[in-house]
Write a protein that holds these residues in place. Structure first.
Motif, PDB file in Angstrom:
ATOM      1  N   ASN A 238      45.730  46.772 133.761  1.00 55.50           N
ATOM      2  CA  ASN A 238      45.143  47.860 134.528  1.00 55.50           C
ATOM      3  C   ASN A 238      46.206  48.878 134.948  1.00 55.50           C
ATOM      4  O   ASN A 238      47.240  48.500 135.505  1.00 55.50           O
ATOM      5  CB  ASN A 238      44.472  47.294 135.782  1.00 55.50           C
ATOM      6  CG  ASN A 238      43.477  46.201 135.447  1.00 55.50           C
ATOM      7  OD1 ASN A 238      42.355  46.482 135.071  1.00 55.50           O
ATOM      8  ND2 ASN A 238      43.901  44.944 135.562  1.00 55.50           N
TER       9      ASN A 238
ATOM     10  N   THR B 218      47.151  38.679 134.736  1.00 55.30           N
ATOM     11  CA  THR B 218      46.453  39.952 134.855  1.00 55.30           C
ATOM     12  C   THR B 218      47.488  40.967 135.326  1.00 55.30           C
ATOM     13  O   THR B 218      48.200  40.733 136.304  1.00 55.30           O
ATOM     14  CB  THR B 218      45.295  39.858 135.858  1.00 55.30           C
ATOM     15  OG1 THR B 218      44.427  38.776 135.479  1.00 55.30           O
ATOM     16  CG2 THR B 218      44.493  41.155 135.881  1.00 55.30           C
TER      17      THR B 218
ATOM     18  N   ILE C  71      47.227  51.569 137.526  1.00 59.07           N
ATOM     19  CA  ILE C  71      46.830  51.775 138.917  1.00 59.07           C
ATOM     20  C   ILE C  71      47.786  52.753 139.604  1.00 59.07           C
ATOM     21  O   ILE C  71      48.835  53.104 139.071  1.00 59.07           O
ATOM     22  CB  ILE C  71      46.802  50.444 139.692  1.00 59.07           C
ATOM     23  CG1 ILE C  71      48.187  49.772 139.666  1.00 59.07           C
ATOM     24  CG2 ILE C  71      45.742  49.509 139.129  1.00 59.07           C
ATOM     25  CD1 ILE C  71      48.288  48.534 140.501  1.00 59.07           C
TER      26      ILE C  71
ATOM     27  N   PHE D 168      38.835  43.271 139.711  1.00 59.46           N
ATOM     28  CA  PHE D 168      39.347  43.441 138.356  1.00 59.46           C
ATOM     29  C   PHE D 168      38.946  42.260 137.474  1.00 59.46           C
ATOM     30  O   PHE D 168      38.548  41.201 137.969  1.00 59.46           O
ATOM     31  CB  PHE D 168      40.868  43.595 138.373  1.00 59.46           C
ATOM     32  CG  PHE D 168      41.344  44.854 139.052  1.00 59.46           C
ATOM     33  CD1 PHE D 168      41.452  46.034 138.333  1.00 59.46           C
ATOM     34  CD2 PHE D 168      41.652  44.862 140.405  1.00 59.46           C
ATOM     35  CE1 PHE D 168      41.882  47.205 138.950  1.00 59.46           C
ATOM     36  CE2 PHE D 168      42.077  46.021 141.036  1.00 59.46           C
ATOM     37  CZ  PHE D 168      42.191  47.197 140.299  1.00 59.46           C
TER      38      PHE D 168
ATOM     39  N   PHE E 170      42.625  47.130 125.845  1.00 64.01           N
ATOM     40  CA  PHE E 170      42.286  48.449 126.398  1.00 64.01           C
ATOM     41  C   PHE E 170      42.938  49.552 125.568  1.00 64.01           C
ATOM     42  O   PHE E 170      42.390  50.663 125.456  1.00 64.01           O
ATOM     43  CB  PHE E 170      42.703  48.532 127.870  1.00 64.01           C
ATOM     44  CG  PHE E 170      43.962  49.299 128.136  1.00 64.01           C
ATOM     45  CD1 PHE E 170      43.914  50.645 128.472  1.00 64.01           C
ATOM     46  CD2 PHE E 170      45.207  48.687 128.026  1.00 64.01           C
ATOM     47  CE1 PHE E 170      45.082  51.359 128.704  1.00 64.01           C
ATOM     48  CE2 PHE E 170      46.364  49.399 128.258  1.00 64.01           C
ATOM     49  CZ  PHE E 170      46.306  50.746 128.598  1.00 64.01           C
TER      50      PHE E 170
ATOM     51  N   PHE F 204      48.957  44.765 136.500  1.00 66.28           N
ATOM     52  CA  PHE F 204      48.668  45.986 137.249  1.00 66.28           C
ATOM     53  C   PHE F 204      49.913  46.870 137.163  1.00 66.28           C
ATOM     54  O   PHE F 204      50.946  46.552 137.752  1.00 66.28           O
ATOM     55  CB  PHE F 204      48.333  45.652 138.699  1.00 66.28           C
ATOM     56  CG  PHE F 204      47.137  44.745 138.843  1.00 66.28           C
ATOM     57  CD1 PHE F 204      45.868  45.273 139.009  1.00 66.28           C
ATOM     58  CD2 PHE F 204      47.288  43.369 138.788  1.00 66.28           C
ATOM     59  CE1 PHE F 204      44.764  44.440 139.127  1.00 66.28           C
ATOM     60  CE2 PHE F 204      46.192  42.524 138.905  1.00 66.28           C
ATOM     61  CZ  PHE F 204      44.923  43.062 139.072  1.00 66.28           C
TER      62      PHE F 204
ATOM     63  N   SER G 182      43.113  41.116 132.240  1.00 62.97           N
ATOM     64  CA  SER G 182      43.134  42.517 131.825  1.00 62.97           C
ATOM     65  C   SER G 182      44.462  43.180 132.157  1.00 62.97           C
ATOM     66  O   SER G 182      45.276  42.662 132.914  1.00 62.97           O
ATOM     67  CB  SER G 182      41.993  43.288 132.501  1.00 62.97           C
ATOM     68  OG  SER G 182      42.138  43.251 133.919  1.00 62.97           O
TER      69      SER G 182
ATOM     70  N   GLN H 172      48.380  49.220 144.070  1.00 59.73           N
ATOM     71  CA  GLN H 172      49.429  48.244 143.785  1.00 59.73           C
ATOM     72  C   GLN H 172      49.880  47.522 145.047  1.00 59.73           C
ATOM     73  O   GLN H 172      50.172  46.323 145.011  1.00 59.73           O
ATOM     74  CB  GLN H 172      50.619  48.924 143.119  1.00 59.73           C
ATOM     75  CG  GLN H 172      51.626  47.937 142.527  1.00 59.73           C
ATOM     76  CD  GLN H 172      52.676  48.640 141.692  1.00 59.73           C
ATOM     77  OE1 GLN H 172      53.330  49.543 142.175  1.00 59.73           O
ATOM     78  NE2 GLN H 172      52.830  48.225 140.451  1.00 59.73           N
TER      79      GLN H 172
END
Length: 357
Positions: A35, A129, A37, A29, A194, A131, A33, A42
């Protein structure tokens, strides 16, 4: 006079983990960011480093908790209501309990899907970051909006994350339109690059460029929060100069509040001035950037709820964001007494200056 804000967002239970250099790229990744998922991914992400904290999260929830924190600390009056969808499970109950404990009235719609979760990996430089597994968040719909609360709200705040499903999208569009027609102050936070990339067309359609409307009779937000990368993505101007990007933003008939990290923030008022107003950031040692943008929005909106100007609001937003990046996680109760005192002085000076004008 008590002011009321309704926030609509994705309720997430956050799990914060510290990882070493290169760990994010090793997982495949991009550092920094956000993301979306699935469960199996995870599970691998959570093994990247030790867990440091669990908290009630999601961008909008962080902002509402921040407003509640400032309201209590500064002895002001405000009614704070948060709406979103959680699972009919223990995590959903825990999320609601934490929000209420921190001064936010949680109007949560219960769903059969599990409560959404977010694993946040924090690198040694403080960069986070994310997730996220959205779970029940994605099922929020028009009928889940607390319309009676919206009727009496002076402010509405929501984020671009609500564009993820057609039902979420429809709910926030109706809420924005009704709130605007009722005279409420409406803010939209783009929330992540995003979001700007994935939903550019829909966001630009909402924001519009003429007379505060999107050209279809629907009222646009009064204010859009974003960082510089989000603004560039939204306007399709990734390689242009900052001056060119800000000039393009000024063509929209609304207020842009643009965060530029260590440089602070800029205000671009498309209705009244084409000249950006800069508010420098406060110097601080960065430990963890989790919730920095959410905290900035909290400080800014809180200041507006107290009758301060947009420029004064930026300074309060910068101050609260500087406090949050200096601690682990978006946990306002961990802000030091020294930093609390600095915010109190800043707010009192702002209120005093406003009264003297």
């Amino acid at each position: 006079m008590e002011r009321k804000i309704l926030g609509i967002g994705n309720p997430l239970v956050d799990s914060i983990h510290h990882v070493g250099d290169g760990a994010i790229r090793d997982l495949g990744f991009i550092p920094g960011s956000m993301n979306l998922i699935e469960v199996d991914v995870q599970a691998a992400v959570m093994q990247a480093g030790p867990r440091a904290r669990v908290a009630a999260g999601g961008s909008c929830a962080n902002t509402l908790r921040g407003i509640a924190y400032l309201t209590t600390m500064l002895g002001r009056d405000a009614k704070l209501v948060y709406s979103g969808a959680v699972g009919n499970d223990d995590l959903g109950n825990e999320f609601g309990r934490i929000m209420r404990e921190q001064g936010v009235d949680a109007r949560l719609a219960g769903k059969d899907s599990p409560t959404g979760t977010s694993t946040i990996l924090v690198s040694p430089d403080g960069q986070r970051t994310m997730f996220t597994q959205l779970g029940a968040c994605r099922e929020f719909a028009v009928e889940d909006v607390p319309w009676e609360d919206l009727k009496s709200a002076n402010f509405l705040y929501t984020t671009g994350y609500m564009w993820d499903t057609p039902n979420q999208h429809a709910a926030v569009l109706q809420a924005i339109d009704r709130a605007g027609n009722a005279g409420a102050d409406v803010s939209l936070d783009i929330a992540d690059p995003f979001v700007a990339e994935r939903y550019r067309e829909g966001l630009l359609d909402l924001i519009g460029a003429v007379g505060g409307s999107n050209g279809k009779g629907q009222l646009a937000p009064r204010r859009v929060f974003c960082n510089e990368d989000e603004l560039r993505s939204l306007l399709g101007m990734k390689d242009e100069s900052r001056d060119a990007v800000f000039a393009a933003a000024a063509n929209f008939q609304l207020i842009w509040v643009v965060k530029v990290g260590a440089e602070g923030s800029y205000l671009i008022d498309g209705k009244n001035s084409s000249t950006p107003v800069h508010c420098p950031a406060q110097n601080t040692k960065v430990l963890d950037t989790t919730g920095a943008g959410d905290s900035f929005a909290a400080g800014h909106i809180f200041a507006l709820m107290q009758g301060l100007s947009e420029a004064q609001a930026m300074s309060i937003g910068n101050a609260l964001a500087a406090c949050i990046v200096a601690i682990q996680g978006c946990v306002y109760q961990d802000i030091s007494a020294e930093k609390q005192a600095a915010i109190i002085r800043l707010f009192q000076n702002a209120v005093g200056g406003q009264a003297a004008q």
